[in-house]
Scaffold this active site. Structure first.
Site, short mmCIF file in Angstrom:
data_model
loop_
_atom_site.label_atom_id
_atom_site.label_comp_id
_atom_site.label_asym_id
_atom_site.label_seq_id
_atom_site.Cartn_x
_atom_site.Cartn_y
_atom_site.Cartn_z
N ARG A 15 -53.89 39.11 23.78
CA ARG A 15 -53.67 40.26 22.91
C ARG A 15 -54.81 40.41 21.90
NH1 ARG A 15 -47.74 38.66 20.89
NH2 ARG A 15 -48.65 36.60 21.22
N LYS A 75 -52.48 35.61 16.71
CA LYS A 75 -51.96 34.26 16.54
C LYS A 75 -52.56 33.60 15.30
CE LYS A 75 -49.56 32.60 19.09
NZ LYS A 75 -48.07 32.73 19.10
N TYR A 94 -49.52 36.53 12.82
CA TYR A 94 -48.38 35.61 12.96
C TYR A 94 -48.86 34.24 12.51
CZ TYR A 94 -45.89 39.01 15.86
OH TYR A 94 -45.24 40.12 16.31
N HIS A 96 -46.23 31.36 11.48
CA HIS A 96 -45.23 30.31 11.80
C HIS A 96 -45.56 29.00 11.09
CE1 HIS A 96 -43.17 32.88 14.64
NE2 HIS A 96 -44.33 33.18 15.19
N GLU A 118 -44.37 37.50 10.75
CA GLU A 118 -42.98 37.16 11.06
C GLU A 118 -42.09 37.07 9.83
OE1 GLU A 118 -45.48 35.04 11.37
OE2 GLU A 118 -44.92 33.15 10.42
N ILE A 269 -36.40 29.54 22.86
CA ILE A 269 -37.13 28.26 22.90
C ILE A 269 -38.07 28.10 21.71
CG2 ILE A 269 -39.02 29.13 24.39
CD1 ILE A 269 -37.34 25.65 24.56
N ASP A 270 -38.56 29.24 21.16
CA ASP A 270 -39.48 29.10 20.02
C ASP A 270 -38.75 28.60 18.77
OD1 ASP A 270 -38.08 31.45 19.68
OD2 ASP A 270 -39.78 32.61 18.96
N1 LIG Z 1 -39.96 33.04 23.75
C1 LIG Z 1 -40.55 34.11 23.25
O1 LIG Z 1 -41.65 34.49 23.63
C2 LIG Z 1 -39.84 34.91 22.19
C3 LIG Z 1 -40.30 36.19 21.85
C4 LIG Z 1 -39.57 36.93 20.89
C5 LIG Z 1 -38.43 36.35 20.29
N2 LIG Z 1 -38.05 35.08 20.65
C6 LIG Z 1 -36.87 34.42 20.08
O2 LIG Z 1 -35.69 34.96 20.62
C7 LIG Z 1 -34.61 34.64 19.73
C8 LIG Z 1 -33.75 35.88 19.47
O3 LIG Z 1 -34.52 36.79 18.71
P1 LIG Z 1 -33.94 38.21 18.28
O4 LIG Z 1 -35.10 38.99 17.72
O5 LIG Z 1 -33.12 38.79 19.36
O6 LIG Z 1 -32.99 37.81 17.08
P2 LIG Z 1 -31.79 38.72 16.48
O7 LIG Z 1 -31.54 38.18 15.12
O8 LIG Z 1 -32.10 40.16 16.67
O9 LIG Z 1 -30.56 38.38 17.45
C9 LIG Z 1 -29.94 37.13 17.49
C10 LIG Z 1 -28.48 37.36 17.77
O10 LIG Z 1 -27.87 36.08 18.05
C11 LIG Z 1 -26.53 36.20 17.57
N3 LIG Z 1 -25.96 34.85 17.49
C12 LIG Z 1 -26.19 33.88 16.57
N4 LIG Z 1 -25.46 32.80 16.87
C13 LIG Z 1 -24.77 33.08 18.00
C14 LIG Z 1 -23.83 32.37 18.79
N5 LIG Z 1 -23.47 31.13 18.50
N6 LIG Z 1 -23.34 32.99 19.90
C15 LIG Z 1 -23.71 34.25 20.23
N7 LIG Z 1 -24.56 34.97 19.49
C16 LIG Z 1 -25.09 34.39 18.40
C17 LIG Z 1 -26.67 36.90 16.25
O11 LIG Z 1 -25.44 37.46 15.81
C18 LIG Z 1 -27.71 37.98 16.60
O12 LIG Z 1 -27.11 39.20 17.00
C19 LIG Z 1 -35.28 34.08 18.47
O13 LIG Z 1 -35.27 32.68 18.51
C20 LIG Z 1 -36.69 34.59 18.58
O14 LIG Z 1 -37.63 33.81 17.87
C21 LIG Z 1 -38.73 34.37 21.57
#
Ligand SMILES: NC(=O)c1ccc[n+]([C@@H]2O[C@H](COP(=O)([O-])OP(=O)(O)OC[C@H]3O[C@@H](n4cnc5c(N)ncnc54)[C@H](O)[C@@H]3O)[C@@H](O)[C@H]2O)c1
Length: 375
Positions: A15, A75, A94, A96, A118, A269-270
């Site tokens: 990116r 990053k 970003y 972190h 973030e 996973i992050d």
């Molecule tokens: N791997 C990647 O490349 C990548 C990229 C973007 C985001 N992420 C990660 O994805 C995850 C989700 O991000 P998001 O933006 O959707 O967050 P978000 O806050 O929009 O959504 C998270 C949801 O999880 C729900 N939740 C919390 N505990 C729960 C439980 N025990 N059971 C069911 N639901 C529950 C919350 O109510 C909320 O609606 C974060 O950890 C974020 O950092 C990872």
């Protein structure tokens, strides 16, 4: 303001922090834009596209860092970049930092103003600069789930959408936030049966309205999760408890009870992942298998689609970049509390409490460090 855009040098990162369209907006407001040679290539933006809108293209990273007052990145800086930051510079990227003590120390030693995408957070607790990456990761998760179900890739051999006369596959999404909603949207689009498990009733009401009842919505509990994932072909981990490690909703025992060749995409996973069996993977080796379940746990999923991610990122960051460039950082944060929450390090002090706590460093509230108090 002199705005510099270096090439990202972290491995597997394609990116760039600014599109040519974004560069043109900044140039039209009277700012200078300097882009490192080749910085846009991974996102399909040639140097000529930046030159065509009036930006300058610099020979190397040193030139960009040396000449710029505001550095835009994707990053966090890696070690080779630590020495390039100056105390009169603003870094917007970003970061972190809670997970990276050496970088936190390097940024404080630099004396620069370091603003993290973030942690830019609105009064309504939305994270506008994280959201576009969550949208992309959610959509990719559904695609990855469908793909890794293919038999030659070790999957069970189920086509998620089925065909007339053959049942569709089952997708279970844990967490119906930004990632979960977008994963569900794509899974529904290919014709899968979708269950979303959420624990916020308000969020469930919202999902019910927007997805208009085309899926099953269930309250998340350990029993419900166990029952739901036994029939799942794809499970998508999309939970978030802000600022905390992801809850381990999937025990090793419940993974064992999932179908052979089913796929777990642990997007969370992050934040440590929501399964006991999850560990971070990379785009070059995205999966591994535990108890017959394919685990896809790529920590920087949006990096796989840089052309889309770069545009989505600039769409979200540009208003904040414009505010900093037009007003200077002090006035920009004074007039926007969301941006103020993005300032993590300033003039050698850690101004974001969770980062200071994570590394046992002193916390200095932003209003004590900046001459103008945020409102
Ligand atoms: N791997 C990647 O490349 C990548 C990229 C973007 C985001 N992420 C990660 O994805 C995850 C989700 O991000 P998001 O933006 O959707 O967050 P978000 O806050 O929009 O959504 C998270 C949801 O999880 C729900 N939740 C919390 N505990 C729960 C439980 N025990 N059971 C069911 N639901 C529950 C919350 O109510 C909320 O609606 C974060 O950890 C974020 O950092 C990872």
């Amino acid at each position: 303001m002199k705005i510099g855009v270096p090439r990202e040098i972290k491995s597997d990162e394609y990116r760039i922090a600014l599109t040519p369209a974004g560069a043109r907006e900044l140039l039209q407001r009277g700012h200078d834009v300097l882009v490192e040679t080749g910085a846009g290539e991974g996102s399909a933006f040639a140097d000529g596209a930046y030159e065509a809108v009036g930006a300058r293209v610099a020979g190397d990273a040193e030139e960009v860092w040396a000449e710029s007052e505001l550095i835009l990145k994707v990053k966090e800086p890696i070690e080779a970049e630590y020495g390039l930051l100056r105390d009169d510079q603003i870094l917007f990227t970003y970061l972190h930092l809670a997970a990276n003590e050496p970088l936190t120390r390097a940024l404080t030693e630099s004396g620069a103003a370091c603003v993290a995408y973030e942690t830019v957070e609105t009064d309504a607790r939305a994270l506008p600069l994280l959201a576009p990456m969550s949208e992309i990761a959610g959509r990719l998760a559904a695609q990855a789930g469908a793909y890794f179900l293919e038999k030659p890739l070790g999957g069970s051999g189920v086509l998620l959408g089925g065909v007339p006369g053959v049942a569709a596959g089952n997708v279970v999404v844990l967490g119906g936030g930004m990632v979960g909603y977008n994963a569900a949207l794509i899974a529904l689009g290919v014709g899968a049966n979708v269950i979303i498990l959420e624990r916020s009733i308000d969020r469930m009401r919202h999902l019910e309205e927007t997805l208009s009842g085309r899926f099953t919505l269930l309250m998340s509990s350990s029993l419900q999760i166990e029952e739901s994932i036994e029939d799942a072909d794809v499970v998508i981990g999309a939970v978030l408890i802000p600022g905390a490690l992801a809850p381990k909703l999937l025990t090793r025992e419940s993974i064992r009870r999932m179908k052979d060749g089913s796929v777990l995409c642990d997007v969370a996973i992050d934040q440590g992942g929501c399964a006991e069996t999850s560990r971070p993977t990379t785009h070059s080796e995205p999966t591994y298998v535990v108890d017959g379940v394919i685990h896809y746990c790529v920590a920087n999923m949006p990096g796989a689609v840089p052309v889309t991610s770069t545009k989505a990122l600039t769409n979200a960051t540009l208003p904040y970049v414009e505010a900093i460039a037009d007003k200077g950082l002090a006035e920009a944060v004074a007039s926007d509390p969301a941006l103020a929450r993005g300032v993590n390090v300033l003039h050698g002090k850690v101004t974001y409490e969770a980062v200071a706590d994570a590394h046992g460093l002193d916390y200095a509230p932003l209003e004590d460090v900046l001459p103008l108090s945020p409102v």
